[in-house]
Scaffold this motif. Structure first.
Motif, short mmCIF file in Angstrom:
data_model
loop_
_atom_site.label_atom_id
_atom_site.label_comp_id
_atom_site.label_asym_id
_atom_site.label_seq_id
_atom_site.Cartn_x
_atom_site.Cartn_y
_atom_site.Cartn_z
N GLY A 23 0.82 -1.20 0.00
CA GLY A 23 0.00 0.00 0.00
C GLY A 23 0.85 1.25 0.00
N ARG A 24 0.21 2.36 0.41
CA ARG A 24 0.88 3.66 0.48
C ARG A 24 0.96 4.11 1.94
NH1 ARG A 24 -1.94 4.99 -4.71
NH2 ARG A 24 -3.82 5.01 -3.43
N GLU A 25 2.11 4.66 2.28
CA GLU A 25 2.34 5.19 3.61
C GLU A 25 2.78 6.64 3.46
OE1 GLU A 25 4.61 3.54 7.53
OE2 GLU A 25 5.75 3.52 5.66
N ASP A 26 1.90 7.56 3.87
CA ASP A 26 2.17 8.99 3.67
C ASP A 26 2.47 9.27 2.20
OD1 ASP A 26 1.89 9.44 6.42
OD2 ASP A 26 3.98 8.91 6.77
N GLY A 27 1.74 8.62 1.31
CA GLY A 27 1.88 8.83 -0.13
C GLY A 27 2.97 8.02 -0.79
N ALA A 28 3.83 7.35 -0.02
CA ALA A 28 4.94 6.58 -0.57
C ALA A 28 4.59 5.09 -0.57
CB ALA A 28 6.20 6.82 0.24
N TYR A 29 5.01 4.38 -1.60
CA TYR A 29 4.63 2.98 -1.77
C TYR A 29 5.49 2.06 -0.92
CZ TYR A 29 1.86 4.76 -5.61
OH TYR A 29 0.96 5.47 -6.35
N ARG A 30 4.87 0.96 -0.49
CA ARG A 30 5.56 -0.06 0.30
C ARG A 30 5.31 -1.43 -0.33
NH1 ARG A 30 7.71 3.95 1.54
NH2 ARG A 30 7.62 5.03 3.56
N PHE A 31 6.40 -2.17 -0.55
CA PHE A 31 6.33 -3.51 -1.11
C PHE A 31 6.91 -4.51 -0.12
CE2 PHE A 31 6.06 -0.89 -4.87
CZ PHE A 31 5.27 -1.61 -5.75
N ALA A 32 6.33 -5.71 -0.09
CA ALA A 32 6.88 -6.80 0.71
C ALA A 32 7.73 -7.69 -0.18
CB ALA A 32 5.76 -7.62 1.34
N CYS A 33 8.92 -8.04 0.31
CA CYS A 33 9.85 -8.89 -0.43
C CYS A 33 10.32 -10.02 0.47
CB CYS A 33 11.05 -8.08 -0.92
SG CYS A 33 10.64 -6.70 -2.00
#
Length: 322
Positions: free
Chosen positions: A77-87
């Motif tokens: 999702g987005r956190e404070d407008g920045a994207y987060r990916f799980a790896c």
């Protein structure tokens, strides 16, 4: 329940950016954006930044260690407008790995990768879940659950052919029959069953000595939450439950449950334990439970902090269930 979403893994209001999952161009742009970060896992253990206040580590997408991860990057999702990916880190095994500790009820081991800062380590989520902020806990739980699902669902349940990741990790699609498969979540009821001033507790074999918790069980197909509460309590203890009401829920990524916390009023008291289901069950008064939570009880230890059982019992003691 007034404080329902303050349970561990709840209440962070993460923007999951669902509208992005079918937009390949937008996903590629998100992966290369300067403020995008990866949440890294190894065998289900999130990378934690240790210190005075533990935090979930977030790595830049060009970090060298990400070359050792699988190609299945999951958009969280987005956190404070920045994207987060799980790896998921796949091509690494620590030299001093204790395989027997992994996945155990208590796993205190920490794994440190040579390409990562010495202040970071992979830690068991159940151990650190109460150390994390609500946002860190939600990101960690979501990443662990979705990566675990991909690990165990690589083949189509309809025809058995290999399936490919789709929708930024939120779907798998069969390469043969084109069947679509979505992340699995198993509904579980966990019951705060009371009779007068007492609450019903049980313990399972293999738990730490003295640990007791609320009774719980999986919801069966075609069954309501209320019916599941009554059935599970009766199967395990022969105690009959009357009125049932919903209290709160908790995602529980061990591996893929959604816990539905419910309050139930017992209409019988005698306990007959089913040894196939549980090891023991007993009624505990409110005053005695306060001693348990204070750590002063000579026999009983409380449910694990961070689990919804501990959360419900704590709110019951504080008279905050309404």
């Amino acid at each position: 329940m007034r404080h329902a979403e303050t349970v561990t893994f709840g209440g962070s209001s993460l923007d999951r950016a669902g509208e992005m999952r079918l937009d390949q161009a937008a996903l590629e742009a998100a992966r290369t954006a300067g403020d995008t970060r990866a949440v890294l896992f190894w065998r289900g253990k999130p990378l934690i930044e240790a210190g005075e206040a533990a935090a979930l580590a977030r790595l830049p997408m060009d970090h060298p260690v990400l070359a050792q991860t699988s190609s299945e990057q999951i958009l969280l999702g987005r956190e404070d407008g920045a994207y987060r990916f799980a790896c998921e880190l796949t091509d690494w095994v620590p030299d001093d790995l204790d395989e027997t500790a992994l996945g155990a009820f208590l796993d205190p081991t920490e794994q440190r990768h040579p390409l990562l800062a010495k202040s970071t380590a992979f830690m068991e989520l159940r151990r650190v879940m109460t150390w994390l902020s609500p946002r860190d806990a939600e990101l960690a739980a979501t990443g662990k659950a979705i990566l675990g699902w991909h690990e165990t669902h690589k083949f189509c349940a309809r025809c058995g052919a290999p399936s490919d990741i789709a929708q930024a990790g939120w779907q798998r699609r069969c390469t043969a029959c084109n069947g679509a498969h979505f992340p699995r979540t198993d509904p579980v009821v966990i019951m705060l069953v009371t009779r007068g001033n007492s609450v019903l507790l049980g313990r399972s074999p293999g738990w730490p000595e003295g640990m007791y918790s609320l009774l719980a069980g999986f919801v069966e197909p075609g069954e309501t939450l209320e019916a599941a509460v009554r059935r599970e309590v009766f199967e395990e203890t022969q105690v009959k439950v009357g009125p049932v009401r919903y209290l709160a829920s908790q995602p529980w990524p061990f591996p893929a449950s959604l816990m539905f916390g419910c309050a139930g009023e017992a209409i019988s008291e005698e306990i007959t334990v089913d040894p196939v289901e549980i090891e023991d069950a007993l009624w505990v008064s409110r005053e005695e439970m306060m001693t348990v939570f204070a750590g002063d009880h000579p026999v009983i230890r409380p449910a694990r902090k961070g689990a919804i059982a501990h959360f419900l019992l704590e709110n019951w003691l504080a008279d905050r269930l309404d």
